[in-house]
Design a protein around this motif. Structure first.
Motif, PDB file in Angstrom:
ATOM      1  N   LYS A 248       0.833  -1.207   0.000  1.00 12.53           N
ATOM      2  CA  LYS A 248       0.000   0.000   0.000  1.00 12.53           C
ATOM      3  C   LYS A 248       0.872   1.262   0.000  1.00 12.53           C
ATOM      4  CE  LYS A 248      -4.086  -2.028   0.205  1.00 12.53           C
ATOM      5  NZ  LYS A 248      -3.733  -3.113  -0.763  1.00 12.53           N
ATOM      6  N   ALA A 249       2.130   1.074  -0.308  1.00 16.17           N
ATOM      7  CA  ALA A 249       3.077   2.211  -0.397  1.00 16.17           C
ATOM      8  C   ALA A 249       3.111   3.055   0.867  1.00 16.17           C
ATOM      9  CB  ALA A 249       2.741   3.074  -1.613  1.00 16.17           C
ATOM     10  N   CYS A 250       3.069   2.378   2.022  1.00 21.92           N
ATOM     11  CA  CYS A 250       3.060   3.139   3.279  1.00 21.92           C
ATOM     12  C   CYS A 250       4.438   3.706   3.598  1.00 21.92           C
ATOM     13  CB  CYS A 250       2.569   2.281   4.440  1.00 21.92           C
ATOM     14  SG  CYS A 250       3.754   1.030   4.979  1.00 21.92           S
ATOM     15  N   GLY A 251       5.460   3.161   2.981  1.00 24.41           N
ATOM     16  CA  GLY A 251       6.789   3.738   3.133  1.00 24.41           C
ATOM     17  C   GLY A 251       7.582   3.238   4.329  1.00 24.41           C
ATOM     18  N   SER A 252       6.981   2.357   5.160  1.00 21.91           N
ATOM     19  CA  SER A 252       7.691   1.876   6.345  1.00 21.91           C
ATOM     20  C   SER A 252       9.005   1.199   5.982  1.00 21.91           C
ATOM     21  CB  SER A 252       6.832   0.862   7.106  1.00 21.91           C
ATOM     22  OG  SER A 252       5.919   1.529   7.897  1.00 21.91           O
ATOM     23  N   CYS A 253       8.918   0.242   5.075  1.00 17.77           N
ATOM     24  CA  CYS A 253      10.116  -0.513   4.723  1.00 17.77           C
ATOM     25  C   CYS A 253      11.104   0.377   3.982  1.00 17.77           C
ATOM     26  CB  CYS A 253       9.756  -1.748   3.910  1.00 17.77           C
ATOM     27  SG  CYS A 253       8.936  -1.379   2.347  1.00 17.77           S
TER      28      CYS A 253
ATOM     29  N   LYS B 219       5.639   7.953  -3.083  1.00 13.38           N
ATOM     30  CA  LYS B 219       4.222   8.159  -2.771  1.00 13.38           C
ATOM     31  C   LYS B 219       3.362   7.428  -3.791  1.00 13.38           C
ATOM     32  CE  LYS B 219       2.257  12.086  -0.393  1.00 13.38           C
ATOM     33  NZ  LYS B 219       1.956  13.499  -0.424  1.00 13.38           N
ATOM     34  N   LYS B 220       2.458   6.623  -3.286  1.00 18.61           N
ATOM     35  CA  LYS B 220       1.524   5.880  -4.135  1.00 18.61           C
ATOM     36  C   LYS B 220       2.214   5.056  -5.226  1.00 18.61           C
ATOM     37  CE  LYS B 220      -2.628   8.311  -3.092  1.00 18.61           C
ATOM     38  NZ  LYS B 220      -3.967   8.633  -3.547  1.00 18.61           N
ATOM     39  N   LEU B 221       3.427   4.603  -4.884  1.00 19.70           N
ATOM     40  CA  LEU B 221       4.140   3.735  -5.832  1.00 19.70           C
ATOM     41  C   LEU B 221       4.414   2.403  -5.158  1.00 19.70           C
ATOM     42  CD1 LEU B 221       6.896   5.907  -7.577  1.00 19.70           C
ATOM     43  CD2 LEU B 221       4.867   4.893  -8.617  1.00 19.70           C
ATOM     44  N   ILE B 222       4.067   1.321  -5.823  1.00 25.24           N
ATOM     45  CA  ILE B 222       4.359   0.006  -5.252  1.00 25.24           C
ATOM     46  C   ILE B 222       5.867  -0.093  -5.002  1.00 25.24           C
ATOM     47  CG2 ILE B 222       4.458  -2.465  -5.820  1.00 25.24           C
ATOM     48  CD1 ILE B 222       1.819  -2.026  -7.372  1.00 25.24           C
ATOM     49  N   HIS B 223       6.217  -0.524  -3.772  1.00 22.69           N
ATOM     50  CA  HIS B 223       7.634  -0.602  -3.422  1.00 22.69           C
ATOM     51  C   HIS B 223       8.273  -1.855  -4.016  1.00 22.69           C
ATOM     52  CE1 HIS B 223       6.575   2.737  -1.125  1.00 22.69           C
ATOM     53  NE2 HIS B 223       7.072   2.415   0.086  1.00 22.69           N
ATOM     54  N   ILE B 224       9.519  -1.700  -4.361  1.00 20.73           N
ATOM     55  CA  ILE B 224      10.243  -2.821  -4.986  1.00 20.73           C
ATOM     56  C   ILE B 224      11.590  -3.001  -4.289  1.00 20.73           C
ATOM     57  CG2 ILE B 224      11.397  -3.598  -7.115  1.00 20.73           C
ATOM     58  CD1 ILE B 224       9.233  -1.969  -8.647  1.00 20.73           C
ATOM     59  N   ILE B 225      11.959  -4.245  -4.013  1.00 18.38           N
ATOM     60  CA  ILE B 225      13.269  -4.494  -3.396  1.00 18.38           C
ATOM     61  C   ILE B 225      14.312  -4.715  -4.482  1.00 18.38           C
ATOM     62  CG2 ILE B 225      14.615  -6.050  -1.902  1.00 18.38           C
ATOM     63  CD1 ILE B 225      11.996  -6.689  -0.443  1.00 18.38           C
ATOM     64  N   ASP B 226      15.389  -3.957  -4.393  1.00 23.19           N
ATOM     65  CA  ASP B 226      16.516  -4.162  -5.307  1.00 23.19           C
ATOM     66  C   ASP B 226      17.311  -5.358  -4.793  1.00 23.19           C
ATOM     67  OD1 ASP B 226      18.916  -4.149  -6.622  1.00 23.19           O
ATOM     68  OD2 ASP B 226      19.102  -1.950  -6.657  1.00 23.19           O
TER      69      ASP B 226
ATOM     70  N   ALA C  28       2.687  -7.475   3.194  1.00 18.90           N
ATOM     71  CA  ALA C  28       3.090  -7.498   1.788  1.00 18.90           C
ATOM     72  C   ALA C  28       4.461  -8.121   1.559  1.00 18.90           C
ATOM     73  CB  ALA C  28       3.074  -6.076   1.238  1.00 18.90           C
ATOM     74  N   VAL C  29       5.306  -8.134   2.613  1.00 17.01           N
ATOM     75  CA  VAL C  29       6.657  -8.668   2.411  1.00 17.01           C
ATOM     76  C   VAL C  29       6.673 -10.149   2.725  1.00 17.01           C
ATOM     77  CG1 VAL C  29       9.072  -8.468   3.083  1.00 17.01           C
ATOM     78  CG2 VAL C  29       7.622  -6.428   3.055  1.00 17.01           C
ATOM     79  N   ARG C  30       7.289 -10.930   1.879  1.00 18.12           N
ATOM     80  CA  ARG C  30       7.431 -12.353   2.172  1.00 18.12           C
ATOM     81  C   ARG C  30       8.807 -12.844   1.778  1.00 18.12           C
ATOM     82  NH1 ARG C  30       5.978 -16.204  -2.116  1.00 18.12           N
ATOM     83  NH2 ARG C  30       6.040 -15.026  -4.056  1.00 18.12           N
ATOM     84  N   LYS C  31       9.165 -13.974   2.392  1.00 24.28           N
ATOM     85  CA  LYS C  31      10.454 -14.597   2.074  1.00 24.28           C
ATOM     86  C   LYS C  31      10.188 -15.706   1.070  1.00 24.28           C
ATOM     87  CE  LYS C  31      11.760 -15.252   6.597  1.00 24.28           C
ATOM     88  NZ  LYS C  31      12.649 -15.711   7.684  1.00 24.28           N
ATOM     89  N   ILE C  32      11.072 -15.857   0.130  1.00 17.31           N
ATOM     90  CA  ILE C  32      10.926 -16.975  -0.793  1.00 17.31           C
ATOM     91  C   ILE C  32      12.257 -17.715  -0.914  1.00 17.31           C
ATOM     92  CG2 ILE C  32       8.993 -16.178  -2.197  1.00 17.31           C
ATOM     93  CD1 ILE C  32      10.826 -14.849  -4.066  1.00 17.31           C
ATOM     94  N   SER C  33      12.146 -18.995  -1.215  1.00 15.51           N
ATOM     95  CA  SER C  33      13.350 -19.807  -1.369  1.00 15.51           C
ATOM     96  C   SER C  33      13.075 -20.911  -2.362  1.00 15.51           C
ATOM     97  CB  SER C  33      13.733 -20.412  -0.006  1.00 15.51           C
ATOM     98  OG  SER C  33      14.879 -21.216  -0.159  1.00 15.51           O
ATOM     99  N   GLY C  34      14.045 -21.232  -3.149  1.00 16.76           N
ATOM    100  CA  GLY C  34      13.922 -22.346  -4.085  1.00 16.76           C
ATOM    101  C   GLY C  34      13.130 -22.015  -5.328  1.00 16.76           C
ATOM    102  N   GLU C  35      12.784 -20.775  -5.508  1.00 13.49           N
ATOM    103  CA  GLU C  35      12.067 -20.369  -6.726  1.00 13.49           C
ATOM    104  C   GLU C  35      12.586 -18.994  -7.132  1.00 13.49           C
ATOM    105  OE1 GLU C  35       7.952 -18.885  -5.723  1.00 13.49           O
ATOM    106  OE2 GLU C  35       8.329 -19.991  -3.874  1.00 13.49           O
ATOM    107  N   PRO C  36      12.489 -18.651  -8.394  1.00 12.94           N
ATOM    108  CA  PRO C  36      13.010 -17.349  -8.816  1.00 12.94           C
ATOM    109  C   PRO C  36      12.186 -16.205  -8.223  1.00 12.94           C
ATOM    110  CG  PRO C  36      11.994 -18.509 -10.655  1.00 12.94           C
ATOM    111  CD  PRO C  36      11.962 -19.448  -9.498  1.00 12.94           C
ATOM    112  N   VAL C  37      12.846 -15.091  -7.968  1.00  9.96           N
ATOM    113  CA  VAL C  37      12.144 -13.903  -7.478  1.00  9.96           C
ATOM    114  C   VAL C  37      11.328 -13.344  -8.648  1.00  9.96           C
ATOM    115  CG1 VAL C  37      12.440 -11.615  -6.467  1.00  9.96           C
ATOM    116  CG2 VAL C  37      14.087 -13.427  -5.960  1.00  9.96           C
ATOM    117  N   PRO C  38      10.012 -13.086  -8.443  1.00  7.93           N
ATOM    118  CA  PRO C  38       9.203 -12.543  -9.550  1.00  7.93           C
ATOM    119  C   PRO C  38       9.795 -11.234 -10.067  1.00  7.93           C
ATOM    120  CG  PRO C  38       7.816 -13.156  -7.670  1.00  7.93           C
ATOM    121  CD  PRO C  38       9.232 -13.287  -7.226  1.00  7.93           C
TER     122      PRO C  38
END
Lengths: 635, 218, 150
Positions: free
Chosen positions: A569-574, A587-594, A614-624
């Motif tokens: 929700k683009a709250c900006g916390s992370c 602002k109002k932009l979906i956040h993306i992890i580099d 919204a944040v999750r950990k993934i393993s064993g599969e490619p990052v979308p």
């Protein structure tokens, strides 16, 4: 202080101390064990002193710092006598209210009582709290009754009566007989019957013999010996002197690790007090029996917990284990017969003498008698020290005493026995906890560390953790231990980094077998954490090796963090809190992890509001793939 | 001295009290490999290559032949499948440190050990301690000792003593199962560094600093 | 360095070689490290070879052969702390102090060490600064604790 030179004088002194205690006088006992001190107990004690002084109550109310009652999670713990009210998590700010309400007006401060998480009901006394209710606290219960720096307190509860009994009413053979009948087994490691060592030493022809307390509690995750020696040092000393009498030793050592400064302080004080009153030194209580004892501080080496290494260290050398083809009970410190038992073992001795072997064997199982103290820690609701009869199931300890796993997580395993032990899975939870059953399950009792792990704990990482621990703690003298650990660590590091190869599990097993040729028990048992996790969690190893996946989402090099574009929700916390500045936001932009910049510290996951998740950990599969720029705007 | 009867690899052996399994085996021509053992030195039991299987009250147990005392009725097996497997792994682990040691290579052939199985850590030292113990027990100079522990354990010369004692002695060099490389290398390193600096960093041992010049061996 | 202080420590232990470790512990706590001169003195007075002292001084973790910082930061890496995130605590401590585990900064301000269990397992993860325990420490609280050190 005059030396007490007969059992009658001891009883007189005891009567005198007891007569000076007014059972109706209010007493505030604050746990001054290391755990509560870390949570601010010293400040709480100081606040009570100031507050009582302010109300002019200093002479009417006693305050004391006591030994650890075990419920460290909820410390600092304050007990109010004579009512026996138990307040938890007390802060200095709470003190004025306790004094004005409870001490002066005899009212209870509800918010400081234990609250049952399920029902919300409050528990007034220790005995009403489920954590305590389901224990059998033969040893630990004394801790909270004692000012750990006062010998009078120990005498008031019957201290040194067992010593007096053996010196004047029992022959050494009778003491030996009672210990043999109790079947007391060593509580520090392998569970070797105490009487066998004692007897072997007694029968050795060498007239110079030693008795030793092993307080080099090095198992990570275990601190019961610390609580006993800090909280009730005289009981350990009394046990040791009784042992010395039975064995025929006149000198003893207490080997305490220097990481426990309070334990060193309290045992030294206890020895001084005991010498002044004639429980240590020449002609103890007028019996003609002499015994002196020295404290030796460990200088930071896990391997010194191994009996022969400890003895080498006592001689002033680097603590390398020695081959024990001739037992240390026959040839120990400076080649003299030496009986070594750990703190908890010695603590049981006065009770066995006072209450009898039959009383002792009424607890526990046929092969493992008495109670055992465990340090129940890790992913468990009620962490702390737990004393239960041997033979209780792991499930009861974890659910009834420990209150289960916090945060709605799923139980995965419990690790017992420290670096020599192993991990026990859910399917084995109904195992009765005793020396032999734990060994059969591929673990061991060890000194009693019990580390609970939940679904977020990776079992390959745990195996790697223990081997990494041992890499630095092995003495390095023999090849199988030094080199076996080095090679095992290389394999486990590679697996947890996602670079595991087919055949790695078999290689670990082969290395483990070669470590059976190690010089000491620590080296021989070093592969246990690896073997037990392979035995019960082979699928996790295979997932790491074959699918390059860490099922617990724990191994840093095999996971990635990802922000679900549908949930952000683009709250900006992370975005604001990421220490690596790896998050593209706005602002109002979906956040993306580099992913290039991400250090996988997990801050984003911690700070993402749970209503978004919204944040999750993934393993064993490619990052979308990241959301294309033109689709990042949130309406 | 009382006689003790035992069995080694099916052979009845008569030994005397105080003998080790290694001594008893030798007396009947059974050879057990050793690396850290030395006739003149106190028993050590570090390399474990002499590991054998014994039966104690019916239970098989792995013990070091060079230190385990003979007992009446002891049953010893020096070449079981398990013993051979263990010796092979131990050799492979040591070869990672000293791949060119002739002594290790010969044993590797005997036990089918693969010299290249583990990643190389060419420190040359296999921690047999012969140099350290010989210098302490026979020469009584204590010019070389162990430092640190676990996988960081190394041998290190005391520069002040080494400068005085070592160049005319060097008796430890030929004892080294890795062809004296280790002792020479470390000694040279110690003597190249002024005594004050030798102790300024970490463990004070100069072997891992990498700056020691390549000195000729022995 | 005041050699008479070292002599006092040695005398306190009756100059017995078996008290070597206890003597070194006292010197360590007096000086915060084991200066070479002190070790030489101990070697002479106790008649213990330097090789043995060197082994002990490097074998036991309590000893340091280099001066330690004014503030000692210990991060507990015991099992209970490990499963509750001790690695993240260590990472943060290293980041805040700029000192790697086992090292001391050039101003001798901080020494950072990992320890294998402080025995406060119920409070994990635990960080100890100059003898004071900080239980249940969150990585985000570390900077404020360490910034209080002068």
């Amino acid at each position: 202080m005059t030396r007490l030179n007969s059992p009658e004088k001891l009883e007189c002194a005891r009567k005198d101390i007891v007569s000076r205690i007014d059972p109706t006088k209010p007493c505030i006992s604050v746990c001054a064990g290391a755990g509560c001190l870390a949570s601010g107990a010293a400040e709480v004690i100081a606040a009570f002193k100031t507050e009582l002084d302010f109300h002019g109550l200093t002479t009417e109310v006693n305050t004391k710092g006591t030994g650890c009652p075990g419920f460290c999670e909820r410390g600092p713990i304050v007990m109010i006598y004579p009512e026996g009210i138990c307040y938890l998590k007390v802060k200095p700010e709470d003190v004025p209210e306790i004094v004005s309400h409870t001490i002066k007006e005899k009212k209870v401060v509800d918010r400081l009582l234990y609250e049952d998480p399920a029902t919300g009901t409050r528990a007034l006394r220790e005995s009403d709290i489920p954590f305590y209710k389901n224990q059998q606290r033969n040893i630990l219960s004394e801790n909270i009754r004692l000012d750990s720096k006062s010998m009078d307190d120990y005498l008031a509860i019957g201290g040194y009566s067992a010593l007096s009994k053996v010196l004047f009413q029992m022959t050494p053979e009778e003491v030996m007989g009672e210990i043999k009948k109790s079947n007391l087994r060593g509580r520090g490691g392998g569970g070797f019957p105490a009487w066998r060592k004692w007897e072997e030493s007694r029968n050795a022809p060498d007239p110079i013999k030693y008795v030793i307390v092993n307080a080099d509690e090095g198992d990570p995750g275990a601190f019961m010996d610390r609580a006993l020696i800090e909280g009730n040092p005289h009981s350990i000393l009394e046990g040791l002197i009784i042992g010395a009498y039975a064995v025929g030793a006149h000198e003893g050592f207490i080997y305490v690790r220097q990481e426990y400064p309070l334990a060193v302080e309290n045992i030294n004080l206890a020895i001084r007090q005991a010498s002044e009153r004639g429980f240590v030194g020449k002609d103890i209580l007028g019996s003609g029996f002499d015994f002196t004892v020295k404290v030796h501080m460990g200088a930071g080496a896990f391997v010194c917990g191994e009996s022969s290494a400890l003895m080498t260290a006592l001689e002033g050398r680097a603590g390398e284990p020695r081959p024990k083809y001739i037992h240390t009970a026959v040839k120990g410190v400076w080649d003299h017969p030496s009986v070594l038992n750990n703190v908890e073992t010695w603590a049981n001795v006065p009770q066995i003498i006072n209450k009898g072997a039959d009383w002792f064997t009424s607890f526990g199982t046929a092969g493992s008698t008495g109670t055992k103290i465990f340090s129940l820690v890790g992913k468990i609701t009620n962490t702390g020290l737990v004393e239960v009869p041997m033979g209780v199931t792991l499930r009861d300890i974890i659910t009834k005493v420990g209150g289960g796993i916090p945060g709605g997580k799923k139980f995965k395993a419990v690790q017992t026995g420290g670096p020599s032990g192993g991990c026990i899975p859910e399917a084995q939870l109904d195992l009765p906890v005793d020396f032999d059953e734990l060994t059969k399950a591929g673990s061991m009792m060890g000194s009693g560390g019990m580390i609970v792990m939940d679904e977020d704990t990776c079992m390959v990482d745990i195996a790697r953790y223990f081997i990494d621990f041992l890499k630095d703690e092995s003495c390095g003298k023999c090849t199988p231990c030094r080199e076996g650990i080095r090679q095992m660590l290389a394999v486990l590091t590679r697996i947890t980094a996602g670079k595991g190869k087919e055949g790695d599990i078999e290689l670990l097993e082969e290395l483990a077998e070669s470590m059976g040729a190690a010089l000491c028990a620590l080296g021989k048992s070093a592969p246990n954490p690896v073997l037990s996790t392979i035995r019960y969690f082979r699928d996790e190893y295979e997932a790491h090796i074959r699918d390059k996946k860490c099922p617990a989402l724990s191994c840093k090099e095999m996971i990635a963090f990802h922000i679900d574009p549908a949930k952000c929700k683009a709250c900006g916390s992370c975005f604001r809190q990421c220490p690596a500045e790896a998050i593209h936001g706005g602002k109002k932009l979906i956040h993306i992890i580099d992913q290039e910049k991400c250090t996988k510290c997990g801050t984003c996951l911690d700070v993402c509001p749970s209503r978004f998740g919204a944040v999750r950990k993934i393993s064993g599969e490619p990052v979308p793939a990241p959301v294309p720029e033109d689709k990042r705007a949130i309406a | 001295m009382s006689e003790i009867n035992l069995q080694i690899d099916g052979k009845e052996v008569v030994a005397t009290e105080g003998m080790t399994i290694l001594d008893a085996a030798k007396s009947v021509g059974i050879s057990i490999p050793t690396l850290c053992h030395h006739e003149k030195l106190e028993p050590y039991g570090g390399c474990r290559i002499c590991t054998v299987e014994v039966e104690v009250r019916g239970w098989p147990k792995l013990v070091a032949g060079c230190i385990y005392p003979v007992e009446k009725g002891l049953v010893v097996r020096t070449r079981t499948e398990k013993v051979d497997k263990i010796r092979k792994v131990l050799l492979e682990e040591m070869l990672a440190h000293a791949p060119d040691s002739e002594e290790l290579k010969a044993l590797a052939q005997e036990y089918g050990a693969d010299r290249d199985r583990f990643e190389k850590h060419p420190s040359f030292c296999i921690h047999c301690g012969l140099c350290v113990r010989y210098c302490a027990e026979i020469k009584k100079k204590n010019a070389v000792g162990f430092v640190d522990r676990g996988s960081n354990r190394e041998i290190s010369f005391i520069p002040e003593i080494a400068a005085k004692e070592c160049w005319d002695c060097k008796e430890c060099f030929p004892l080294c199962p890795t062809s004296a490389l280790q002792a020479a290398y470390v000694l040279a390193g110690a003597l190249m560094t002024p005594p004050e600096e030798a102790h300024s960093g970490g463990c004070g041992c100069s072997c891992s600093c990498g700056s020691a010049p390549e000195k000729q061996a022995g | 360095m005041d050699i008479s202080k070292i002599d006092q420590i040695i005398d306190k232990h009756d100059g017995e070689a078996s008290s070597l470790i206890q003597i070194l512990l006292d010197i360590q706590s007096e000086h915060n490290w084991l200066p070479k001169e002190a070790l030489k003195r101990v070697s002479e007075k106790l008649q213990v070879p330097m090789s043995r002292i060197q082994h002990i001084a490097t074998f036991y973790k309590a000893f340091s052969l280099v001066p330690k910082g004014r503030h000692q930061v210990h991060v507990c890496m015991g099992t209970a702390c490990h499963v509750r995130g001790a690695q993240r605590v260590l990472d943060t401590v290293q980041e805040v102090t700029g000192v790697k585990s086992g090292e001391t900064d050039s101003d001798l301000k901080f020494s950072v060490e990992t320890v294998n269990c402080l025995g406060c397992c119920a409070l994990g993860p635990v960080m100890e600064v100059d003898g004071k325990h900080h239980g249940n420490i969150a990585p985000s609280q570390i900077a404020s604790v360490l910034n209080n050190c002068e």
